[in-house]
Motif scaffolding. Structure first.
Motif, PDB file in Angstrom:
ATOM      1  N   VAL A  32       0.872  -1.173   0.000  1.00 56.98           N
ATOM      2  CA  VAL A  32       0.000   0.000   0.000  1.00 56.98           C
ATOM      3  C   VAL A  32       0.907   1.220   0.000  1.00 56.98           C
ATOM      4  CG1 VAL A  32      -1.657   1.311   1.385  1.00 56.98           C
ATOM      5  CG2 VAL A  32      -1.867  -1.183   1.208  1.00 56.98           C
ATOM      6  N   LEU A  33       0.582   2.208  -0.817  1.00 59.98           N
ATOM      7  CA  LEU A  33       1.338   3.454  -0.853  1.00 59.98           C
ATOM      8  C   LEU A  33       0.451   4.579  -0.346  1.00 59.98           C
ATOM      9  CD1 LEU A  33       3.083   3.165  -4.347  1.00 59.98           C
ATOM     10  CD2 LEU A  33       3.869   2.325  -2.115  1.00 59.98           C
ATOM     11  N   GLU A  34       0.978   5.355   0.583  1.00 60.86           N
ATOM     12  CA  GLU A  34       0.276   6.501   1.165  1.00 60.86           C
ATOM     13  C   GLU A  34       1.013   7.756   0.730  1.00 60.86           C
ATOM     14  OE1 GLU A  34      -2.418   7.227   2.432  1.00 60.86           O
ATOM     15  OE2 GLU A  34      -2.337   8.313   4.299  1.00 60.86           O
ATOM     16  N   LEU A  35       0.475   8.452  -0.275  1.00 66.12           N
ATOM     17  CA  LEU A  35       1.096   9.681  -0.761  1.00 66.12           C
ATOM     18  C   LEU A  35       0.517  10.842   0.033  1.00 66.12           C
ATOM     19  CD1 LEU A  35       1.088   9.154  -4.642  1.00 66.12           C
ATOM     20  CD2 LEU A  35       2.703   8.318  -2.936  1.00 66.12           C
ATOM     21  N   GLY A  36       1.306  11.360   0.942  1.00 68.17           N
ATOM     22  CA  GLY A  36       0.866  12.426   1.827  1.00 68.17           C
ATOM     23  C   GLY A  36       0.573  11.870   3.209  1.00 68.17           C
ATOM     24  N   LEU A  37       1.595  11.637   4.003  1.00 69.35           N
ATOM     25  CA  LEU A  37       1.413  11.079   5.350  1.00 69.35           C
ATOM     26  C   LEU A  37       0.728  12.072   6.275  1.00 69.35           C
ATOM     27  CD1 LEU A  37       1.898   8.844   7.450  1.00 69.35           C
ATOM     28  CD2 LEU A  37       4.177   9.843   7.834  1.00 69.35           C
ATOM     29  N   GLY A  38       1.112  13.341   6.201  1.00 69.05           N
ATOM     30  CA  GLY A  38       0.492  14.365   7.046  1.00 69.05           C
ATOM     31  C   GLY A  38       0.563  13.999   8.514  1.00 69.05           C
ATOM     32  N   LEU A  95      -3.117   2.606  -3.656  1.00 70.91           N
ATOM     33  CA  LEU A  95      -2.427   3.880  -3.554  1.00 70.91           C
ATOM     34  C   LEU A  95      -3.439   4.891  -3.048  1.00 70.91           C
ATOM     35  CD1 LEU A  95       0.024   5.593  -5.918  1.00 70.91           C
ATOM     36  CD2 LEU A  95      -2.021   6.822  -5.181  1.00 70.91           C
ATOM     37  N   HIS A  96      -3.123   5.514  -1.920  1.00 70.49           N
ATOM     38  CA  HIS A  96      -3.986   6.569  -1.396  1.00 70.49           C
ATOM     39  C   HIS A  96      -3.226   7.882  -1.514  1.00 70.49           C
ATOM     40  CE1 HIS A  96      -5.537   9.214   1.900  1.00 70.49           C
ATOM     41  NE2 HIS A  96      -6.593   9.029   1.132  1.00 70.49           N
ATOM     42  N   ALA A  97      -3.818   8.859  -2.190  1.00 72.13           N
ATOM     43  CA  ALA A  97      -3.190  10.164  -2.381  1.00 72.13           C
ATOM     44  C   ALA A  97      -4.079  11.239  -1.778  1.00 72.13           C
ATOM     45  CB  ALA A  97      -2.955  10.436  -3.863  1.00 72.13           C
ATOM     46  N   ASP A  98      -3.613  11.820  -0.707  1.00 76.10           N
ATOM     47  CA  ASP A  98      -4.321  12.926  -0.067  1.00 76.10           C
ATOM     48  C   ASP A  98      -3.342  14.098  -0.012  1.00 76.10           C
ATOM     49  OD1 ASP A  98      -6.052  14.560   1.257  1.00 76.10           O
ATOM     50  OD2 ASP A  98      -6.011  13.460   3.147  1.00 76.10           O
ATOM     51  N   ILE A  99      -3.098  14.668  -1.185  1.00 74.46           N
ATOM     52  CA  ILE A  99      -2.086  15.731  -1.268  1.00 74.46           C
ATOM     53  C   ILE A  99      -2.648  17.024  -1.839  1.00 74.46           C
ATOM     54  CG2 ILE A  99      -0.109  14.174  -1.305  1.00 74.46           C
ATOM     55  CD1 ILE A  99      -0.013  14.397  -4.321  1.00 74.46           C
ATOM     56  N   GLY A 100      -3.960  17.111  -1.890  1.00 75.60           N
ATOM     57  CA  GLY A 100      -4.583  18.356  -2.346  1.00 75.60           C
ATOM     58  C   GLY A 100      -4.404  19.448  -1.303  1.00 75.60           C
TER      59      GLY A 100
END
Length: 169
Positions: A32-38, A95-100
């Motif tokens: 699993v890829l998490e783009l934007g760990l925050g 892939l989860h991308a939360d980079i907005g």
């Protein structure tokens, strides 16, 4: 709608979509890829929903809560656009991308590179979940759960790369 209400709706949609796809992802091989760990909230959620699964998190700098920091070998710091390229071929199941950012001009720039990067990181039949549209010929939009308004948060599947795409969330 207030920014607080919008934030609540976004996080609720994010949770509902991730919960829906985690059942599918549990049957798909790959990390699993998490783009934007925050702050690490979503990473923590994914770790609970997909126990034992390798989750690689990317972010510009580490700002996550101590309980939500991946192991050193699964934390990649730097500009996501540049660092994630090194993982092309990893065949991610999710892939989860939360980079907005909420700024249209900045998010428009992200939308120029994120869809292609996503398609190149996912395995065939993998799933992407994103707050940013992922318009790409190898990605196909998946239907959201009933609790999520259309276009609030997206799920998408990997399609063709000379194979067939399953969907995007």
């Amino acid at each position: 709608m207030s920014r607080l209400e919008s934030f609540i709706r976004r996080l609720t949609a994010q949770r509902d979509i991730l919960d829906q796809v985690c059942a599918q992802v549990a049957t798909i091989e790959g990390p699993v890829l998490e783009l934007g760990l925050g702050n690490g909230r979503t990473f923590h959620h994914l770790r609970e929903r997909l126990p034992g699964r390798r989750i690689v998190a990317f972010d510009r700098a580490l700002a996550a809560h101590a309980s939500s920091i991946p192991e050193a070998e699964n934390l990649v710091l730097g500009e996501i656009r540049e660092t994630a390229i090194r993982f092309i071929g990893i065949d991610a199941a999710l892939l989860h991308a939360d980079i907005g950012t909420g700024y249209e001009d900045r998010d428009a720039v992200t939308a120029t590179w994120l869809p292609d990067l996503t398609a190149r990181l996912l395995r065939v039949g993998g799933i992407a979940v994103s707050g940013t549209p992922l318009d790409h010929p190898h990605l196909e939009r998946l239907p959201p759960p009933p609790s999520v308004p259309a276009d609030r948060y997206l799920s998408i599947g990997d399609c063709e790369r000379s194979r067939s795409l399953q969907g995007i969330i």
